[in-house]
Scaffold this motif. Sequence first.
Motif, PDB file in Angstrom:
ATOM      1  N   ILE A   6      99.659 -36.813   3.391  1.00  0.00           N
ATOM      2  CA  ILE A   6     100.150 -37.137   4.737  1.00  0.00           C
ATOM      3  C   ILE A   6      99.575 -36.162   5.765  1.00  0.00           C
ATOM      4  O   ILE A   6      99.087 -36.571   6.834  1.00  0.00           O
ATOM      5  N   ILE A   7      99.596 -34.868   5.459  1.00  0.00           N
ATOM      6  CA  ILE A   7      99.056 -33.859   6.375  1.00  0.00           C
ATOM      7  C   ILE A   7      97.558 -34.073   6.587  1.00  0.00           C
ATOM      8  O   ILE A   7      97.051 -33.993   7.713  1.00  0.00           O
ATOM      9  N   GLY A   8      96.838 -34.356   5.505  1.00  0.00           N
ATOM     10  CA  GLY A   8      95.401 -34.613   5.610  1.00  0.00           C
ATOM     11  C   GLY A   8      95.094 -35.827   6.475  1.00  0.00           C
ATOM     12  O   GLY A   8      94.169 -35.811   7.295  1.00  0.00           O
ATOM     13  N   LEU A   9      95.869 -36.891   6.306  1.00  0.00           N
ATOM     14  CA  LEU A   9      95.671 -38.091   7.124  1.00  0.00           C
ATOM     15  C   LEU A   9      95.984 -37.828   8.597  1.00  0.00           C
ATOM     16  O   LEU A   9      95.267 -38.307   9.487  1.00  0.00           O
ATOM     17  N   ILE A  10      97.030 -37.072   8.867  1.00  0.00           N
ATOM     18  CA  ILE A  10      97.373 -36.750  10.259  1.00  0.00           C
ATOM     19  C   ILE A  10      96.293 -35.875  10.886  1.00  0.00           C
ATOM     20  O   ILE A  10      95.875 -36.107  12.029  1.00  0.00           O
ATOM     21  N   VAL A  11      95.819 -34.878  10.169  1.00  0.00           N
ATOM     22  CA  VAL A  11      94.757 -34.003  10.695  1.00  0.00           C
ATOM     23  C   VAL A  11      93.481 -34.807  10.950  1.00  0.00           C
ATOM     24  O   VAL A  11      92.841 -34.669  11.993  1.00  0.00           O
ATOM     25  N   ALA A  12      93.114 -35.664  10.008  1.00  0.00           N
ATOM     26  CA  ALA A  12      91.925 -36.507  10.191  1.00  0.00           C
ATOM     27  C   ALA A  12      92.114 -37.443  11.383  1.00  0.00           C
ATOM     28  O   ALA A  12      91.183 -37.645  12.180  1.00  0.00           O
ATOM     29  N   GLY A  13      93.309 -37.996  11.514  1.00  0.00           N
ATOM     30  CA  GLY A  13      93.595 -38.874  12.646  1.00  0.00           C
ATOM     31  C   GLY A  13      93.502 -38.155  13.974  1.00  0.00           C
ATOM     32  O   GLY A  13      92.974 -38.694  14.949  1.00  0.00           O
ATOM     33  N   ILE A  14      94.001 -36.924  14.035  1.00  0.00           N
ATOM     34  CA  ILE A  14      93.949 -36.154  15.277  1.00  0.00           C
ATOM     35  C   ILE A  14      92.510 -35.785  15.625  1.00  0.00           C
ATOM     36  O   ILE A  14      92.095 -35.874  16.788  1.00  0.00           O
ATOM     37  N   ILE A  15      91.733 -35.389  14.642  1.00  0.00           N
ATOM     38  CA  ILE A  15      90.323 -35.049  14.890  1.00  0.00           C
ATOM     39  C   ILE A  15      89.563 -36.272  15.388  1.00  0.00           C
ATOM     40  O   ILE A  15      88.815 -36.202  16.370  1.00  0.00           O
ATOM     41  N   LEU A  16      89.761 -37.406  14.743  1.00  0.00           N
ATOM     42  CA  LEU A  16      89.102 -38.627  15.192  1.00  0.00           C
ATOM     43  C   LEU A  16      89.601 -39.054  16.576  1.00  0.00           C
ATOM     44  O   LEU A  16      88.829 -39.569  17.393  1.00  0.00           O
ATOM     45  N   PHE A  17      90.877 -38.822  16.843  1.00  0.00           N
ATOM     46  CA  PHE A  17      91.450 -39.129  18.155  1.00  0.00           C
ATOM     47  C   PHE A  17      90.783 -38.292  19.247  1.00  0.00           C
ATOM     48  O   PHE A  17      90.399 -38.812  20.300  1.00  0.00           O
ATOM     49  N   LEU A  18      90.605 -37.004  19.003  1.00  0.00           N
ATOM     50  CA  LEU A  18      89.942 -36.131  19.982  1.00  0.00           C
ATOM     51  C   LEU A  18      88.468 -36.516  20.166  1.00  0.00           C
ATOM     52  O   LEU A  18      87.947 -36.478  21.282  1.00  0.00           O
ATOM     53  N   ILE A  19      87.817 -36.884  19.072  1.00  0.00           N
ATOM     54  CA  ILE A  19      86.424 -37.348  19.179  1.00  0.00           C
ATOM     55  C   ILE A  19      86.367 -38.611  20.016  1.00  0.00           C
ATOM     56  O   ILE A  19      85.473 -38.778  20.855  1.00  0.00           O
ATOM     57  N   GLU A  20      87.311 -39.500  19.801  1.00  0.00           N
ATOM     58  CA  GLU A  20      87.350 -40.754  20.564  1.00  0.00           C
ATOM     59  C   GLU A  20      87.559 -40.489  22.059  1.00  0.00           C
ATOM     60  O   GLU A  20      86.915 -41.098  22.899  1.00  0.00           O
ATOM     61  N   ILE A  21      88.440 -39.587  22.395  1.00  0.00           N
ATOM     62  CA  ILE A  21      88.755 -39.319  23.793  1.00  0.00           C
ATOM     63  C   ILE A  21      87.631 -38.570  24.500  1.00  0.00           C
ATOM     64  O   ILE A  21      87.240 -38.931  25.607  1.00  0.00           O
ATOM     65  N   PHE A  22      87.079 -37.531  23.889  1.00  0.00           N
ATOM     66  CA  PHE A  22      86.184 -36.625  24.594  1.00  0.00           C
ATOM     67  C   PHE A  22      84.699 -36.786  24.259  1.00  0.00           C
ATOM     68  O   PHE A  22      83.860 -36.350  25.036  1.00  0.00           O
ATOM     69  N   VAL A  23      84.364 -37.365  23.132  1.00  0.00           N
ATOM     70  CA  VAL A  23      82.956 -37.448  22.752  1.00  0.00           C
ATOM     71  C   VAL A  23      82.429 -38.868  22.855  1.00  0.00           C
ATOM     72  O   VAL A  23      81.386 -39.118  23.458  1.00  0.00           O
ATOM     73  N   ILE A  24      83.132 -39.831  22.273  1.00  0.00           N
ATOM     74  CA  ILE A  24      82.680 -41.219  22.244  1.00  0.00           C
ATOM     75  C   ILE A  24      83.738 -42.078  22.929  1.00  0.00           C
ATOM     76  O   ILE A  24      84.559 -42.691  22.262  1.00  0.00           O
ATOM     77  N   PRO A  25      83.750 -42.125  24.269  1.00  0.00           N
ATOM     78  CA  PRO A  25      84.783 -42.921  24.931  1.00  0.00           C
ATOM     79  C   PRO A  25      84.601 -44.414  24.690  1.00  0.00           C
ATOM     80  O   PRO A  25      83.511 -44.884  24.438  1.00  0.00           O
ATOM     81  N   GLY A  26      85.696 -45.127  24.761  1.00  0.00           N
ATOM     82  CA  GLY A  26      85.691 -46.557  24.475  1.00  0.00           C
ATOM     83  C   GLY A  26      86.252 -46.792  23.090  1.00  0.00           C
ATOM     84  O   GLY A  26      86.607 -45.864  22.366  1.00  0.00           O
ATOM     85  N   ILE A  27      86.349 -48.034  22.715  1.00  0.00           N
ATOM     86  CA  ILE A  27      86.856 -48.352  21.387  1.00  0.00           C
ATOM     87  C   ILE A  27      85.685 -48.271  20.416  1.00  0.00           C
ATOM     88  O   ILE A  27      84.764 -49.076  20.474  1.00  0.00           O
ATOM     89  N   SER A  28      85.728 -47.291  19.539  1.00  0.00           N
ATOM     90  CA  SER A  28      84.629 -47.087  18.596  1.00  0.00           C
ATOM     91  C   SER A  28      85.201 -46.795  17.211  1.00  0.00           C
ATOM     92  O   SER A  28      86.398 -46.879  16.976  1.00  0.00           O
ATOM     93  N   PHE A  29      84.311 -46.428  16.319  1.00  0.00           N
ATOM     94  CA  PHE A  29      84.696 -46.110  14.946  1.00  0.00           C
ATOM     95  C   PHE A  29      85.725 -44.989  14.914  1.00  0.00           C
ATOM     96  O   PHE A  29      86.670 -45.029  14.129  1.00  0.00           O
ATOM     97  N   ALA A  30      85.551 -43.985  15.763  1.00  0.00           N
ATOM     98  CA  ALA A  30      86.470 -42.846  15.763  1.00  0.00           C
ATOM     99  C   ALA A  30      87.875 -43.278  16.186  1.00  0.00           C
ATOM    100  O   ALA A  30      88.867 -42.844  15.592  1.00  0.00           O
ATOM    101  N   GLY A  31      87.985 -44.117  17.199  1.00  0.00           N
ATOM    102  CA  GLY A  31      89.294 -44.573  17.645  1.00  0.00           C
ATOM    103  C   GLY A  31      89.988 -45.443  16.622  1.00  0.00           C
ATOM    104  O   GLY A  31      91.186 -45.303  16.367  1.00  0.00           O
ATOM    105  N   VAL A  32      89.228 -46.348  16.021  1.00  0.00           N
ATOM    106  CA  VAL A  32      89.799 -47.210  14.983  1.00  0.00           C
ATOM    107  C   VAL A  32      90.188 -46.379  13.770  1.00  0.00           C
ATOM    108  O   VAL A  32      91.254 -46.570  13.178  1.00  0.00           O
ATOM    109  N   GLY A  33      89.330 -45.404  13.420  1.00  0.00           N
ATOM    110  CA  GLY A  33      89.639 -44.532  12.282  1.00  0.00           C
ATOM    111  C   GLY A  33      90.876 -43.683  12.536  1.00  0.00           C
ATOM    112  O   GLY A  33      91.701 -43.484  11.633  1.00  0.00           O
ATOM    113  N   ALA A  34      91.016 -43.169  13.754  1.00  0.00           N
ATOM    114  CA  ALA A  34      92.202 -42.382  14.100  1.00  0.00           C
ATOM    115  C   ALA A  34      93.459 -43.232  14.010  1.00  0.00           C
ATOM    116  O   ALA A  34      94.479 -42.793  13.450  1.00  0.00           O
TER     117      ALA A  34
END
Length: 159
Positions: A6-34
């Motif tokens: 659970i902790i690993g999934l939350i950490v991975a989700g948060i990292i992908l969420f930050l990548i989605e917001i600040f690096v690859i804006p729009g709906i992309s793999f990172a946002g869907v993965g998060a």
Amino acid sequence: MDILIIIGLIVAGIILFLIEIFVIPGISFAGVGAFICLIYANYFAFSNLGNTAGFITLAASAIACVSTLILFMKSKTLDKIALKKNITSTVDNEAELSVKVGDTGISVTRLALIGMAEINGHHVEVKSVDGFIEEKTPIIVNRIAHGAILVERQKQTTI
């Protein structure tokens, strides 16, 4: 072991969420993965550890997403990657500045309201006030407004 998943999934989700917001804006793999990581972490907690652990996981993942977003925005990391260069170059409009009302020329291209004309030996972009003007038609500058040169067909004078 379940808590580590659970902790690993939350950490991975948060990292992908930050990548989605600040690096690859729009709906992309990172946002869907998060989204998938965070939803599955909550689903896993509800199904394997019970309702109490599920609600704790839900609250923890929401608080973690919001707090890391706020922390990341307040840090100086965004200032390091932000674009700070101002554009100081200008367009060369020497030819347009040499054209005056009443100057004559010839259309170089068909003026389908906008096209190119040769006026005073300079190729300039012009707009037609007469509608369509075929190429190689004599034209006269009608007016100049907001940097646009407005032309019309030159009237044929009869003697």
